[in-house]
Design an enzyme around this catalytic site. Structure first.
Site: not given
Length: 329
Positions: A234, A282, A263
């Site tokens: 994370r 990601h 993000e």
């Protein structure tokens, strides 16, 4: 006939919702996709939702308060930092997730980022593509065998990293809240000692209110000046401002980031332009197989609850007394 069941899908990382529709249509459930993830829009759609399924969108307590018909909130993924579990529990809404769907993918991605950093493959690739063919460019390379990899967090993914790293000759140590090695014979170290002694630090813990910016200025100062930090967990676990300062001051050797806070990140920041930083969008969880599995299992969790059955992987099981348990062999 009563009104149709509506399943709100807040966002997705795949082209369409055909898998979800195929699983939900037989129970008379209609898939409704949000056109954006802003809170006001989600609140409006949540008012008519019998279920909510979210990928990365923030499902706020206000969204849950508006979802008076909602019977389940399902997370397309492992982490729950974008789901207000306490608010759902207060309303008696089960929250589900899929904690074991992309273990091999993220473990493989971790190793890929580690190799790209330690062997400078990304660095050399960019230089060579720009027309510079120079093996003497960049930091000195070190032999992988004998280096120490420190894993922060020791869940399924971190445990899967252990044999992969050992196969490359690395010594692996770890830190977790439980300090249990789960049969891996992996030495468990205090966090400061892990930071101080590891050539590579790889993060594998969920983000909580207590560990935000776990890797901060102090942590970077503790690490060897050649250390590489990898984050496939994370983004909020790493203080990006402190990371840039550490790189600028040559306190660490590099970063490899697959997750960010926020993000997507602002790629115009100097951190992301630095050649010592490897960035992927990601993508650690990503494979055709893992995404299909995630979608099927999440949609089935929703279908189970909407038909009065117990789903797999409920976070707040106290909300499930009304659901039938399938105890068939």
């Amino acid at each position: 006939m009563g009104q149709p069941l509506r399943v709100l899908i807040t966002d997705r990382a795949w082209p369409d919702c055909e898998i979800e529709r195929a699983i939900l249509a037989p129970i008379g459930a209609e898939v409704v996709e949000a056109s954006s993830t802003d809170e006001a829009g989600l609140i409006r759609l949540a008012r008519e939702a019998d279920a909510i399924a979210a990928c990365w969108a923030q499902v706020t307590p206000s969204v849950i308060a508006a979802a008076t018909r909602c019977k389940i909130v399902a997370r397309f993924g492992i982490g729950l930092d974008n789901i207000p579990v306490a608010a759902c529990t207060q309303r008696g809404i089960p929250v589900t997730f899929v904690p074991d769907y992309c273990i091999t993918e993220v473990a493989d991605h971790t190793i890929a980022l580690m190799l790209a950093s330690l062997r400078k493959t990304a660095f050399f690739h960019l230089r060579t593509k720009r027309g510079e063919y120079d093996l003497s460019a960049g930091p000195t390379l070190r032999r992988l065998s004998g280096l120490q990899l420190g894993l922060v967090g020791f869940g399924r993914i971190a445990q899967a990293v252990v044999p992969r790293a050992r196969a490359l000759g690395l010594n692996v140590v770890a830190n977790s809240l439980s300090q249990v090695d789960h049969g891996t014979q992996c030495p468990m170290l205090p966090l400061d000692e892990l930071f101080r002694s590891s050539d590579v630090v790889s993060l594998h813990c969920p983000l909580t209110a207590h560990n935000r910016h776990l890797v901060d200025a102090r942590a970077f100062q503790t690490m060897p000046s050649h250390a590489i930090v990898i984050n496939t967990s994370r983004g909020g676990l790493v203080d990006h401002d402190a990371a840039w300062h550490a790189l600028d001051q040559k306190q660490i050797g590099g970063l490899a980031l697959d997750v960010f806070d926020p993000e997507p990140p602002d790629l115009n920041l100097p951190l992301f332009a630095d050649e010592r930083v490897i960035v992927t969008p990601h993508a650690g969880f990503l494979s055709q197989e893992s995404v299909d599995e995630l979608r099927r299992r999440t949609a089935q969790q929703v279908a189970n609850v909407l038909t009065g059955r117990m789903p797999e992987h409920v976070v707040n099981t106290e909300t499930c007394d009304h659901l039938a348990v399938d105890d068939s062999p």
